[in-house]
Design an enzyme around this catalytic site. Structure first.
Site, PDB file in Angstrom:
ATOM      1  N   TYR A  44       2.354  -3.366   8.622  1.00  0.00           N
ATOM      2  CA  TYR A  44       2.079  -3.086  10.031  1.00  0.00           C
ATOM      3  C   TYR A  44       1.498  -4.308  10.715  1.00  0.00           C
ATOM      4  CZ  TYR A  44      -2.998  -2.644   9.231  1.00  0.00           C
ATOM      5  OH  TYR A  44      -4.304  -2.898   8.930  1.00  0.00           O
ATOM      6  N   ARG A  70       3.332 -13.332  11.292  1.00  0.00           N
ATOM      7  CA  ARG A  70       2.683 -12.631  10.171  1.00  0.00           C
ATOM      8  C   ARG A  70       3.476 -11.386   9.770  1.00  0.00           C
ATOM      9  NH1 ARG A  70      -3.479 -10.773  10.726  1.00  0.00           N
ATOM     10  NH2 ARG A  70      -2.492  -9.296  12.163  1.00  0.00           N
ATOM     11  N   ARG A 127      12.674   9.923  -4.273  1.00  0.00           N
ATOM     12  CA  ARG A 127      11.424   9.343  -4.772  1.00  0.00           C
ATOM     13  C   ARG A 127      11.602   8.691  -6.154  1.00  0.00           C
ATOM     14  NH1 ARG A 127       7.322  10.020  -8.101  1.00  0.00           N
ATOM     15  NH2 ARG A 127       5.314   9.135  -7.485  1.00  0.00           N
ATOM     16  N   HIS A 129      10.150   4.898  -7.947  1.00  0.00           N
ATOM     17  CA  HIS A 129       9.242   3.781  -7.635  1.00  0.00           C
ATOM     18  C   HIS A 129       9.997   2.506  -7.252  1.00  0.00           C
ATOM     19  CE1 HIS A 129       6.326   6.481  -9.403  1.00  0.00           C
ATOM     20  NE2 HIS A 129       5.340   5.651  -9.077  1.00  0.00           N
ATOM     21  N   LYS A 175      -0.215  -7.499   5.107  1.00  0.00           N
ATOM     22  CA  LYS A 175      -0.775  -6.482   6.013  1.00  0.00           C
ATOM     23  C   LYS A 175      -0.091  -5.148   5.707  1.00  0.00           C
ATOM     24  CE  LYS A 175      -2.602  -6.065  10.701  1.00  0.00           C
ATOM     25  NZ  LYS A 175      -3.989  -5.815  10.327  1.00  0.00           N
ATOM     26  N   GLU A 207     -13.870 -10.224   2.863  1.00  0.00           N
ATOM     27  CA  GLU A 207     -13.691  -9.917   4.286  1.00  0.00           C
ATOM     28  C   GLU A 207     -14.254  -8.541   4.604  1.00  0.00           C
ATOM     29  OE1 GLU A 207      -9.527  -9.696   5.311  1.00  0.00           O
ATOM     30  OE2 GLU A 207      -9.064  -8.484   3.542  1.00  0.00           O
ATOM     31  N   LEU A 231      -6.903 -10.936   4.195  1.00  0.00           N
ATOM     32  CA  LEU A 231      -5.814 -10.973   5.174  1.00  0.00           C
ATOM     33  C   LEU A 231      -6.125 -12.127   6.119  1.00  0.00           C
ATOM     34  CD1 LEU A 231      -3.293  -9.480   6.397  1.00  0.00           C
ATOM     35  CD2 LEU A 231      -4.900  -8.665   8.115  1.00  0.00           C
TER      36      LEU A 231
END
Ligand code: PDD
Length: 314
Positions: A44, A70, A127, A129, A175, A207, A231
Site C-alpha cells: 500500500y 516506493r 488458497r 501459499h 510497505k 522506527e 520503512l
C-alpha cells in the site's frame, strides 16, 4: 452481524476505485479469496493531498513521484507486476480525488486536507501459499480520506511515545499490508497514553509503529540508516534534503537505546504526522522536555517545501 460491511459507518460514503470501477465505499466488495485478505499478500501507499489554506477548490499531492517510486519498489520486491505507470497512477488518484471533491456533503469539506490510500494485492486465487499459477489480475483499490494533521498543542508541547522491542519480520522496507506487528505496537501506544511506540531491535533504534524516528544530539540530526529493518519514509529523503538546505548536520547511523534516551530531541515523521516533536519517552522527559530548535527549523522548512511543491496551497 450481517455478511456486508454495512455495520461499519462509512458515512459520508466516499467514492472509491476498485478494479476499474468507481463505487461508493459502502458498496465496494472483494472476494474472500483475495490474497490480501487471506495472506496479507499486498502492498500500500499513503499520499498526502493538501487543500488550499483559503478554502479554494482543488488539492495538491506532496511528493507524489517519490510515493509512486516506493509503490513500484514494494511491488517489485514482492513480484507483483505494477498495474500502472506513474502517469496512470496519477490519473487514477486525480480521478478519485475529483469524484470526492464533486460529492455534495462528501468526506472532503472545504479546506480539509486528505490522503490517497492505494492498495494492490496479488489478486484472487485458490488458497495456496505459492503464487497463483496462471495470470491473475491484481486487486487495485484507491480511497481518499480526510487527513487530520497534528494539532497546534501537539506541535507546541510535543507528544508522548513509549518504547518496545521490535518483533516484526525483517522486510520492514516493503510497505506491506501485513501490518500485524505495527498494529500491535500502535495498540500498545494507545493503551499507554502515547501517540506512537518507538521500536528497538537488539538494543538499536528502528522506527515508530507508523513513523520514522530521528534524534538530535548537540545540534546534529541522526536517523537509523536505510535498511530492511525500517520503512524508508518519503519524509526520510525529504528531511535529508531539508537538513542540507537549512544547514543542519545529518548523519545516518545506528542509534543505541542509551543514545535514544539521552537525546536532546526526538522527532517522528510520516505522511500524516509530517514532523512532530516527542517530548516524553516512556516516563522521562526528552532533553529539556520541550520541542527543540532542530524540530522548529525542520518544521518551518517542511511547511515551505510543501507550499512550494503544492503551489502555495498548503
Ligand atoms: N505510515 N515507518 C512506518 C512503519 C510507517 O508505517 C510509516 C508511514 C513511515 C513513514 O513513511 P512516510 O514518510 O512515507 O509516511 C515509516 C503511513 C502513514 C501509514 O501506514 O498510514
Amino acid at each position: 452481524m450481517t455478511a456486508s460491511n454495512a455495520v461499519v459507518d462509512v458515512s459520508p460514503d466516499p467514492v472509491v476505485y476498485l478494479n476499474g470501477e468507481m463505487v461508493p465505499l459502502s458498496e465496494a466488495r472483494i472476494p474472500v479469496l483475495d490474497r490480501g485478505f487471506i495472506f496479507g499478500d499486498g502492498i500500500y501507499e499513503v499520499v498526502p493531498l493538501y487543500a488550499p489554506a483559503d478554502g479554494d477548490a482543488g488539492r495538491a499531492p506532496f511528493r507524489l513521484t517519490q510515493h509512486f517510486a516506493r509503490l513500484a519498489r514494494s511491488l517489485d520486491k514482492i513480484r507483483i507486476a505494477n498495474p500502472f505507470d506513474d502517469a496512470g497512477w496519477r490519473e487514477l488518484v486525480e480521478r478519485v480525488l475529483a469524484a470526492n471533491e464533486a460529492q455534495e456533503g462528501g468526506a472532503l469539506a472545504p479546506g480539509q486536507h486528505a490522503i490517497a490510500y492505494i492498495q494492490v494485492t496479488r489478486g484472487v486465487a485458490k488458497r495456496t501459499h505459492t503464487f497463483p499459477a496462471g495470470a491473475v489480475a491484481p486487486t487495485v483499490f484507491v480511497m481518499i480520506s480526510p487527513l487530520a494533521l497534528p494539532n497546534d498543542t501537539q506541535r507546541a508541547n510535543g507528544v508522548r511515545c513509549v518504547t518496545a522491542e521490535d518483533k516484526r519480520w525483517l522486510h520492514c522496507d516493503i510497505k506491506s499490508v501485513s501490518l500485524l506487528g505495527n498494529v500491535l505496537m500502535a495498540q500498545h501506544a494507545a493503551e499507554n497514553g502515547a501517540l506512537e511506540t518507538i521500536q528497538l531491535r537488539d538494543g538499536m533504534l528502528t522506527e515508530g509503529s507508523s513513523s520514522n524516528v530521528w534524534i538530535v544530539k548537540d545540534g546534529v540530526l541522526f536517523a537509523p540508516p536505510r535498511s530492511n529493518r525500517i520503512l524508508e519514509g518519503i519524509r526520510y529523503g525529504l528531511i535529508e534534503e531539508l537538513t542540507q538546505a537549512i544547514g543542519i548536520r545529518f548523519e545516518a547511523r545506528e542509534i543505541t537505546e542509551a543514545e535514544l534516551r539521552d537525546a536532546d530531541e526526538i522527532i517522528i515523521s510520516s505522511a500524516t504526522k509530517e514532523v512532530l516533536p516527542v517530548t516524553t519517552l516512556d516516563h522521562a522527559p526528552v532533553g529539556s522536555g520541550k520541542p527543540g530548535a532542530v524540530f522548529a527549523a525542520l518544521y518551518g522548512a517542511y511547511q515551505q517545501a510543501k507550499a512550494v511543491e503544492t503551489c502555495g496551497v498548503a
